[in-house]
Write a protein that holds these residues in place. Sequence first.
Motif, PDB file in Angstrom:
ATOM      1  N   ALA A 115      42.703   7.364  46.015  1.00 48.45           N
ATOM      2  CA  ALA A 115      42.824   7.490  47.470  1.00 48.45           C
ATOM      3  C   ALA A 115      43.536   8.786  47.836  1.00 48.45           C
ATOM      4  CB  ALA A 115      43.569   6.289  48.052  1.00 48.45           C
ATOM      5  N   ASP A 116      44.530   9.178  47.027  1.00 51.09           N
ATOM      6  CA  ASP A 116      45.219  10.438  47.264  1.00 51.09           C
ATOM      7  C   ASP A 116      44.300  11.628  47.021  1.00 51.09           C
ATOM      8  OD1 ASP A 116      47.698   9.310  47.956  1.00 51.09           O
ATOM      9  OD2 ASP A 116      48.292   9.164  45.857  1.00 51.09           O
ATOM     10  N   ASN A 117      43.513  11.566  45.958  1.00 50.56           N
ATOM     11  CA  ASN A 117      42.582  12.655  45.678  1.00 50.56           C
ATOM     12  C   ASN A 117      41.518  12.776  46.765  1.00 50.56           C
ATOM     13  OD1 ASN A 117      43.887  13.251  43.240  1.00 50.56           O
ATOM     14  ND2 ASN A 117      42.657  11.758  42.114  1.00 50.56           N
ATOM     15  N   ALA A 118      41.033  11.631  47.254  1.00 54.31           N
ATOM     16  CA  ALA A 118      40.061  11.655  48.345  1.00 54.31           C
ATOM     17  C   ALA A 118      40.683  12.212  49.615  1.00 54.31           C
ATOM     18  CB  ALA A 118      39.519  10.249  48.591  1.00 54.31           C
ATOM     19  N   ALA A 119      41.929  11.834  49.893  1.00 58.97           N
ATOM     20  CA  ALA A 119      42.605  12.320  51.096  1.00 58.97           C
ATOM     21  C   ALA A 119      42.781  13.828  51.055  1.00 58.97           C
ATOM     22  CB  ALA A 119      43.958  11.625  51.246  1.00 58.97           C
ATOM     23  N   LEU A 120      43.107  14.376  49.883  1.00 62.50           N
ATOM     24  CA  LEU A 120      43.227  15.832  49.768  1.00 62.50           C
ATOM     25  C   LEU A 120      41.898  16.503  50.086  1.00 62.50           C
ATOM     26  CD1 LEU A 120      44.908  18.344  48.972  1.00 62.50           C
ATOM     27  CD2 LEU A 120      44.060  18.016  46.630  1.00 62.50           C
ATOM     28  N   ALA A 121      40.801  15.945  49.577  1.00 60.17           N
ATOM     29  CA  ALA A 121      39.483  16.512  49.864  1.00 60.17           C
ATOM     30  C   ALA A 121      39.182  16.460  51.358  1.00 60.17           C
ATOM     31  CB  ALA A 121      38.413  15.761  49.074  1.00 60.17           C
ATOM     32  N   VAL A 122      39.529  15.353  52.013  1.00 60.34           N
ATOM     33  CA  VAL A 122      39.333  15.240  53.460  1.00 60.34           C
ATOM     34  C   VAL A 122      40.139  16.314  54.185  1.00 60.34           C
ATOM     35  CG1 VAL A 122      39.769  13.788  55.480  1.00 60.34           C
ATOM     36  CG2 VAL A 122      38.759  12.785  53.415  1.00 60.34           C
ATOM     37  N   ALA A 123      41.395  16.484  53.785  1.00 62.40           N
ATOM     38  CA  ALA A 123      42.240  17.476  54.425  1.00 62.40           C
ATOM     39  C   ALA A 123      41.684  18.886  54.234  1.00 62.40           C
ATOM     40  CB  ALA A 123      43.664  17.392  53.883  1.00 62.40           C
ATOM     41  N   MET A 124      41.190  19.178  53.048  1.00 64.64           N
ATOM     42  CA  MET A 124      40.616  20.507  52.807  1.00 64.64           C
ATOM     43  C   MET A 124      39.408  20.760  53.700  1.00 64.64           C
ATOM     44  SD  MET A 124      40.947  20.892  48.646  1.00 64.64           S
ATOM     45  CE  MET A 124      40.127  22.509  48.643  1.00 64.64           C
ATOM     46  N   LEU A 125      38.596  19.733  53.925  1.00 62.12           N
ATOM     47  CA  LEU A 125      37.436  19.889  54.793  1.00 62.12           C
ATOM     48  C   LEU A 125      37.839  20.068  56.255  1.00 62.12           C
ATOM     49  CD1 LEU A 125      35.010  17.251  53.250  1.00 62.12           C
ATOM     50  CD2 LEU A 125      34.676  19.727  53.282  1.00 62.12           C
ATOM     51  N   ARG A 126      38.810  19.297  56.692  1.00 57.33           N
ATOM     52  CA  ARG A 126      39.160  19.285  58.110  1.00 57.33           C
ATOM     53  C   ARG A 126      40.040  20.460  58.531  1.00 57.33           C
ATOM     54  NH1 ARG A 126      38.754  14.725  61.210  1.00 57.33           N
ATOM     55  NH2 ARG A 126      40.850  15.007  62.088  1.00 57.33           N
ATOM     56  N   LEU A 127      40.727  21.074  57.569  1.00 56.56           N
ATOM     57  CA  LEU A 127      41.665  22.140  57.921  1.00 56.56           C
ATOM     58  C   LEU A 127      41.107  23.527  57.629  1.00 56.56           C
ATOM     59  CD1 LEU A 127      44.881  20.320  56.676  1.00 56.56           C
ATOM     60  CD2 LEU A 127      44.130  20.632  59.042  1.00 56.56           C
ATOM     61  N   GLN A 128      39.775  23.625  57.548  1.00 56.13           N
ATOM     62  CA  GLN A 128      39.082  24.909  57.435  1.00 56.13           C
ATOM     63  C   GLN A 128      37.961  24.947  58.460  1.00 56.13           C
ATOM     64  OE1 GLN A 128      35.611  25.210  56.051  1.00 56.13           O
ATOM     65  NE2 GLN A 128      35.587  22.982  56.333  1.00 56.13           N
ATOM     66  N   ASP A 129      37.453  26.130  58.733  1.00 55.94           N
ATOM     67  CA  ASP A 129      36.476  26.299  59.810  1.00 55.94           C
ATOM     68  C   ASP A 129      35.124  26.833  59.343  1.00 55.94           C
ATOM     69  OD1 ASP A 129      38.406  25.561  61.800  1.00 55.94           O
ATOM     70  OD2 ASP A 129      39.274  27.569  61.637  1.00 55.94           O
ATOM     71  N   ALA A 130      34.948  27.078  58.049  1.00 55.67           N
ATOM     72  CA  ALA A 130      33.721  27.721  57.582  1.00 55.67           C
ATOM     73  C   ALA A 130      32.545  26.760  57.479  1.00 55.67           C
ATOM     74  CB  ALA A 130      33.964  28.381  56.224  1.00 55.67           C
ATOM     75  N   VAL A 131      32.806  25.497  57.126  1.00 53.93           N
ATOM     76  CA  VAL A 131      31.745  24.516  56.897  1.00 53.93           C
ATOM     77  C   VAL A 131      32.135  23.223  57.605  1.00 53.93           C
ATOM     78  CG1 VAL A 131      30.393  23.257  55.182  1.00 53.93           C
ATOM     79  CG2 VAL A 131      31.293  25.530  54.630  1.00 53.93           C
ATOM     80  N   SER A 132      31.267  22.728  58.467  1.00 54.12           N
ATOM     81  CA  SER A 132      31.571  21.500  59.199  1.00 54.12           C
ATOM     82  C   SER A 132      31.010  20.285  58.462  1.00 54.12           C
ATOM     83  CB  SER A 132      30.990  21.553  60.612  1.00 54.12           C
ATOM     84  OG  SER A 132      29.578  21.619  60.561  1.00 54.12           O
ATOM     85  N   VAL A 133      31.786  19.217  58.453  1.00 58.40           N
ATOM     86  CA  VAL A 133      31.380  17.954  57.820  1.00 58.40           C
ATOM     87  C   VAL A 133      31.825  16.821  58.729  1.00 58.40           C
ATOM     88  CG1 VAL A 133      31.666  16.428  55.835  1.00 58.40           C
ATOM     89  CG2 VAL A 133      31.526  18.903  55.492  1.00 58.40           C
ATOM     90  N   SER A 134      30.925  15.906  59.026  1.00 55.84           N
ATOM     91  CA  SER A 134      31.250  14.808  59.937  1.00 55.84           C
ATOM     92  C   SER A 134      32.143  13.775  59.268  1.00 55.84           C
ATOM     93  CB  SER A 134      29.969  14.126  60.422  1.00 55.84           C
ATOM     94  OG  SER A 134      29.357  13.401  59.363  1.00 55.84           O
ATOM     95  N   ALA A 135      32.836  13.004  60.091  1.00 53.21           N
ATOM     96  CA  ALA A 135      33.670  11.916  59.574  1.00 53.21           C
ATOM     97  C   ALA A 135      32.814  10.886  58.850  1.00 53.21           C
ATOM     98  CB  ALA A 135      34.449  11.273  60.712  1.00 53.21           C
ATOM     99  N   GLU A 136      31.608  10.654  59.346  1.00 58.67           N
ATOM    100  CA  GLU A 136      30.708   9.693  58.695  1.00 58.67           C
ATOM    101  C   GLU A 136      30.342  10.161  57.290  1.00 58.67           C
ATOM    102  OE1 GLU A 136      30.322  10.970  61.704  1.00 58.67           O
ATOM    103  OE2 GLU A 136      30.714   9.196  62.961  1.00 58.67           O
ATOM    104  N   ALA A 137      30.088  11.465  57.139  1.00 58.71           N
ATOM    105  CA  ALA A 137      29.761  11.997  55.814  1.00 58.71           C
ATOM    106  C   ALA A 137      30.954  11.923  54.880  1.00 58.71           C
ATOM    107  CB  ALA A 137      29.271  13.439  55.938  1.00 58.71           C
TER     108      ALA A 137
END
Length: 437
Positions: A268-290
């Motif tokens: 869960a911690d590893n997944a959360a880090l991946a979520v944070a990396m996606l959400r705290l950058q602006d180059a590539v958008s990924v939906s919450a559903e994805a």
Amino acid sequence: MRDFAVSEDPRVQAQLDRLEALSIPQGRLGLDAIRALLARLGDPHLAMPPVFHIAGTNGKGSSSAFLRAMLEADGKRVHQFTSPHLCRYNERIRLAGELISDVALADLLAEVIDAGEDVGASFFEVTTAAAFLAFSRTPADACVIEVGLGGRFDASNMVAHPAVCGIASLGLDHERFLLAPDDSAPAHPMARIAFEKSGIAKPGAPLVTQNYVPEAEDAIAASAARIGAPLHMRGRDWDAVAGEAIEYRDRHDTLTLPLPALPGAHQADNAALAVAMLRLQDAVSVSAEAMAQGIRAARWPARLQWLSAGPMTEFVDGGRVLLDGGHNPDAARVLAHYLGGLGEEVHAVCAMLDNKDARGFLTPLAPYLSSLTAVPIPGHACHPPEFLAKVAGELDIPARTADTLDQALTGAQGPLMICGSLYLAGTVLRANEELPD
């Protein structure tokens, strides 16, 4: 020690033989060789799709798997570079979602080795250059690149303009390299580890981290400030709490995400880090559903993996075999937590490279092991089985040795755990016909 590799394809094997003949760094530090090699190839690292670059002692591979799964769930084409491989060298280079083919790999390695024969590049530097060259030539929406060792002097640190950098969990490992004397680095061991890992930070690129001890957090903050990387620390700039689901929050909003299918509370911690990396950058958008789909879909072999029925599990009475490639004390603590939840003791078959802390690895596991059989790792410099058995005995684990893995497994009672080395894990997966895809 080199990362030996074999292939059933003779053209690939010919290039792997050339790789094995390359120099071993032997204390050489710096990026001069990889920089020169990439220049010979036209600087492909400057022409790759947006890069998600991730370092860490443990968890970086799983976080990379979550990143790729989330990006792909959003319809993105994703390149991925990981190390080491478990069964086939091809596992290191994934092009637009697929492992590189033997035909493409043979040509790619030949091109890179030919270009840099006089550069003095190592096995891993050539491998990294080959991945970057392939990534620059194959269209994709993102690259997920895992650091091989450390960060500051890792060949992957030639990434020039990452979309985001991440640091997974930190612990002591590869001390001979990462704690080598260096007047420019912090003296405190965990601060030094953090200093080396945070060496991947780049100007203007978000740097996303987990929670660490204060000395490590201070070292990372200093690195980010020095390089000009916006720092996003867990517990300060983002956070996640796992219960029945993952409750995630950052400056944007909050999300409720599913728990990973990958076993182990730490995922869960590893997944959360991946979520944070996606959400705290602006180059590539990924939906919450994805993101939610990716968390459920991610797979990462040889990490708390229960083997399927196959030639290897047939040796074990009951057929229950758990495989884990963790090889340092922090990985052992995660493994011990998982074993504690099983409610029964397990027999262990263990092998470790000779540069690993055997006592530090076995100590957290001792309360959960009914016995241990120590085996060698053919083709690799490993602790003698007699030494591992002695360490286990000193920890009150009944221990014996075996000359081969087959001998160690024959007639064993399940549940049985095979642990201590990713190289051993690769041997097991090949023998059980469960090749990573």
